[in-house]
Design an enzyme around this catalytic site. Structure first.
Site, PDB file in Angstrom:
ATOM      1  N   ARG A 133      55.830  -3.795 -17.907  1.00  5.43           N
ATOM      2  CA  ARG A 133      55.448  -4.589 -16.741  1.00  5.43           C
ATOM      3  C   ARG A 133      54.331  -5.564 -17.119  1.00  5.43           C
ATOM      4  O   ARG A 133      53.568  -5.345 -18.050  1.00  5.43           O
ATOM      5  CB  ARG A 133      55.000  -3.699 -15.591  1.00  5.43           C
ATOM      6  CG  ARG A 133      53.714  -2.918 -15.842  1.00  5.43           C
ATOM      7  CD  ARG A 133      52.499  -3.626 -15.275  1.00  5.43           C
ATOM      8  NE  ARG A 133      51.266  -2.966 -15.685  1.00  5.43           N
ATOM      9  CZ  ARG A 133      50.523  -3.345 -16.690  1.00  5.43           C
ATOM     10  NH1 ARG A 133      50.888  -4.361 -17.426  1.00  5.43           N
ATOM     11  NH2 ARG A 133      49.397  -2.721 -16.993  1.00  5.43           N
ATOM     12  N   GLU A 166      43.611  -6.219 -11.659  1.00  6.71           N
ATOM     13  CA  GLU A 166      43.350  -5.397 -12.845  1.00  6.71           C
ATOM     14  C   GLU A 166      42.291  -4.343 -12.588  1.00  6.71           C
ATOM     15  O   GLU A 166      41.241  -4.623 -12.017  1.00  6.71           O
ATOM     16  CB  GLU A 166      42.908  -6.303 -14.005  1.00  6.71           C
ATOM     17  CG  GLU A 166      43.575  -5.961 -15.304  1.00  6.71           C
ATOM     18  CD  GLU A 166      45.078  -6.067 -15.213  1.00  6.71           C
ATOM     19  OE1 GLU A 166      45.748  -5.011 -15.164  1.00  6.71           O
ATOM     20  OE2 GLU A 166      45.607  -7.184 -15.184  1.00  6.71           O
ATOM     21  N   GLY A 213      50.548  -1.173 -27.300  1.00  6.70           N
ATOM     22  CA  GLY A 213      49.172  -1.636 -27.238  1.00  6.70           C
ATOM     23  C   GLY A 213      49.014  -3.080 -26.820  1.00  6.70           C
ATOM     24  O   GLY A 213      47.984  -3.700 -27.077  1.00  6.70           O
ATOM     25  N   SER A 233      53.756  -0.256 -22.506  1.00 10.53           N
ATOM     26  CA  SER A 233      54.759   0.459 -23.295  1.00 10.53           C
ATOM     27  C   SER A 233      54.628   1.960 -23.109  1.00 10.53           C
ATOM     28  O   SER A 233      55.634   2.683 -23.088  1.00 10.53           O
ATOM     29  CB  SER A 233      54.612   0.099 -24.778  1.00 10.53           C
ATOM     30  OG  SER A 233      53.341   0.463 -25.270  1.00 10.53           O
ATOM     31  N   ASP A 262      51.315   1.059 -13.315  1.00 14.68           N
ATOM     32  CA  ASP A 262      52.263   0.847 -14.401  1.00 14.68           C
ATOM     33  C   ASP A 262      53.582   1.562 -14.128  1.00 14.68           C
ATOM     34  O   ASP A 262      54.667   1.002 -14.299  1.00 14.68           O
ATOM     35  CB  ASP A 262      51.672   1.352 -15.725  1.00 14.68           C
ATOM     36  CG  ASP A 262      50.396   0.643 -16.097  1.00 14.68           C
ATOM     37  OD1 ASP A 262      50.112  -0.418 -15.516  1.00 14.68           O
ATOM     38  OD2 ASP A 262      49.677   1.146 -16.980  1.00 14.68           O
ATOM     39  N   SER A 313      45.443  -2.372 -28.267  1.00 12.81           N
ATOM     40  CA  SER A 313      44.584  -1.614 -27.367  1.00 12.81           C
ATOM     41  C   SER A 313      45.274  -0.308 -27.023  1.00 12.81           C
ATOM     42  O   SER A 313      46.256  -0.296 -26.288  1.00 12.81           O
ATOM     43  CB  SER A 313      44.309  -2.411 -26.088  1.00 12.81           C
ATOM     44  OG  SER A 313      43.621  -1.635 -25.148  1.00 12.81           O
TER      45      SER A 313
END
Length: 541
Positions: free
Chosen positions: A54, A60, A182, A187, A241, A284
């Protein structure tokens, strides 16, 4: 509502991808996965579970504060082919007990893994322990491995659907994915959703969905299970997510609210607006850096909420982890049983909150934040109570806690989500509105979000800052980090007729892209269409 719909189960790709118009492109990849499964395991798969990544367009680090967000599923996804293993094993394989898993990955760097869940020995269980877990799987949260996400998905299925004499089947699985790890495109959530869905399917827990009878597992239930499952790998996710991966529909962003219950509704995106994802190539990994980054922010927002509630005279239970969303709800007299307050009312309350945040600032203006001792004192709790409520369940690493900046970002970002959504709704309701004016307005909100993420939530990094600046110079109307940050991807709003030129300019000016061409380049910077959510493909006998 979308969250109450059943998980879709398909028997042909035309139905699955019909709304996207790209069936043939995807069919080649699905066929390759099925053929490779047959080569490796000697039979065709019974199911392929799909879960997309996504891109979060706006909102955020506010989902775990229970504020609404606006993500969209991308076409890139995780696919897991699976089939129950027969009682007769190939000679090269050792005997496997009930529920054992042979897990392989099309990526050569991910090696074959074999594991099995261990049933916990049942002893005397008190009445308040009826939901005690009955299965165990080793998941190493210190050195995260690819199969940990598979195990995480399995865990929830085991403990929700195998609590009696029923035993899970042994299963072979083959994983492939196009969501870069990352990258901020989720993912990890896609892997956990696909894994959860795959184990449900292969154990016939979705049969009622396919046959149209019985109690069906809803999308909302899958989201809740996947959120709990991802916590197994050490990430305290807020649910955005997973909800985006499961509930999304084509051609729209998804407004997801979490309070008082999970709700999702489509938000049509304006014509002529294209979102381009660009990977900073800084990896990340939330699970590895969580104690300094992601989980620390969760604790900072929760502590800020309690202190703010105390300052405003809002009731808080002694052991309650009140969120910043619940603070404004109680302040406005919101009744949880009656559902979420009207969004216009929520917008009014949010606009007033900025003036209440001074209480969260450190006493010395040059300080990075408040110390642990100061934070505990501000909360009104004893040290032992504070540790029990806020630190006993999560590991954090910090000497100072920047409560003011975190709360300021959360409240302003929550307001930006409502503004972005309203711009889209107004444009859909007024076809005569100027497309350019709409895109410019959305871009402005995205740029403000990036500034807040960079300066207040401090979840950006030099590469993300550079990439967003280059995107604006290349013609984007707005550009911001997407995902947890500290690396990963940016998302840029670009006019449809400028996408190719935009991608070319960014690829020529962002240092880490130098030398990348063709497929390598398209892996790191690409335009995407909003995709449909998670589903299962069932192979017919």
């Amino acid at each position: 509502m979308a969250a109450q719909q059943p998980i879709p189960v398909y028997t042909n790709l035309a139905d699955l991808y019909g709304n996207l118009g790209t069936t043939l492109n995807h069919a080649e990849r699905w066929n390759h996965l099925a053929e490779e499964f047959q080569k490796r395991f000697g039979r065709k798969p019974a199911y392929i579970a799909r879960a997309p990544g996504r891109v979060n367009l706006i909102g955020e680090h506010i989902d775990y504060c229970l504020f609404g967000v606006l993500p969209a599923a991308v076409e890139r996804d995780i696919l897991i082919a699976c089939a129950p293993r027969s009682a007769v094993h190939p000679p090269s394989e050792p005997h496997h007990e009930a529920g054992s898993v042979i897990a392989e990955n099309l990526q050569p760097k991910y090696k074959r893994q074999i594991f099995a869940p261990a049933p916990k020995r049942r002893g005397s269980v008190a009445e308040d322990q009826v939901h005690i877990e009955e299965w165990h799987l080793d998941i190493n949260t210190k050195e995260l491995r690819w199969e940990s996400y598979v195990k995480a998905g399995y865990y929830g299925v085991l403990n929700n659907y195998f609590t009696g004499q029923d035993l899970p089947v042994p299963v072979d699985i083959l994983v492939t994915g196009t969501v870069p790890a990352g990258s901020g495109l989720s993912s990890s959530a896609a892997m956990v959703v696909a894994s959860t869905l795959m184990f449900l399917a292969v154990n016939d827990k979705l049969d009622s969905n396919f046959k149209g009878t019985g109690n069906q597992i809803t999308k909302g239930q899958l989201v809740e299970m996947a959120v709990m499952n991802e916590k197994r790998v050490g990430v305290n996710s807020g649910g955005m997510d997973q909800a985006a991966s499961v509930i999304s529909i084509p051609s729209s962003a998804l407004y997801i609210s979490f309070y008082p219950t999970l709700e999702a509704s489509p938000t049509p995106l304006p014509l002529g607006a294209v979102f381009v994802c660009a990977n900073s190539l800084v990896v990340s990994d939330k699970a590895v850096t969580a104690k300094r980054n992601y989980n620390l922010r969760v604790v900072e927002t929760l502590a800020a909420a309690r202190i703010l509630a105390r300052h405003l005279g809002v009731r808080v239970g002694q052991e309650e982890k009140i969120t910043l969303r619940e603070v404004v709800g109680r302040l406005a007299g919101e009744v949880e049983e009656e559902g979420e307050m009207p969004l216009e009312k929520l917008k009014e309350v949010l606009q007033k909150m900025d003036g209440e945040l001074e209480v969260l600032k450190p006493t010395a203006s040059d300080r990075l934040g408040v110390t642990m001792e100061e934070m505990i004192k501000m909360s009104g709790l004893s040290e032992s109570d504070f540790n029990n409520v806020y630190l006993s369940w999560v590991e954090v690493e910090a000497t100072h806690f920047n409560l003011y900046k975190r709360a300021k970002h959360v409240y302003s970002e929550a307001l930006r989500v409502l503004q972005f959504r309203q711009i889209c709704l107004d444009a859909a309701a007024s076809p005569s509105s100027s497309p350019l004016a709409v895109i410019e307005a959305l871009g402005k909100v995205m740029n403000e979000s990036q500034t807040s993420c960079r300066d207040l939530y401090e979840c950006s990094c030099p590469e993300l800052n550079e990439l967003t600046n280059l995107a604006i110079e290349a013609g984007a109307y707005g550009s911001r980090l997407t995902g947890a940050g500290w690396g990963g991807c940016t998302v840029s709003l670009v006019a449809e007729d400028n996408v190719e030129v935009f991608i070319k300019k960014v690829s020529e000016t962002y240092g880490p892209y130098k030398g990348l061409q063709g497929e390598e380049l398209s892996e790191v910077i690409f335009a995407t269409k909003p995709s449909s959510g998670a589903c299962v493909f069932k192979f017919e006998d």
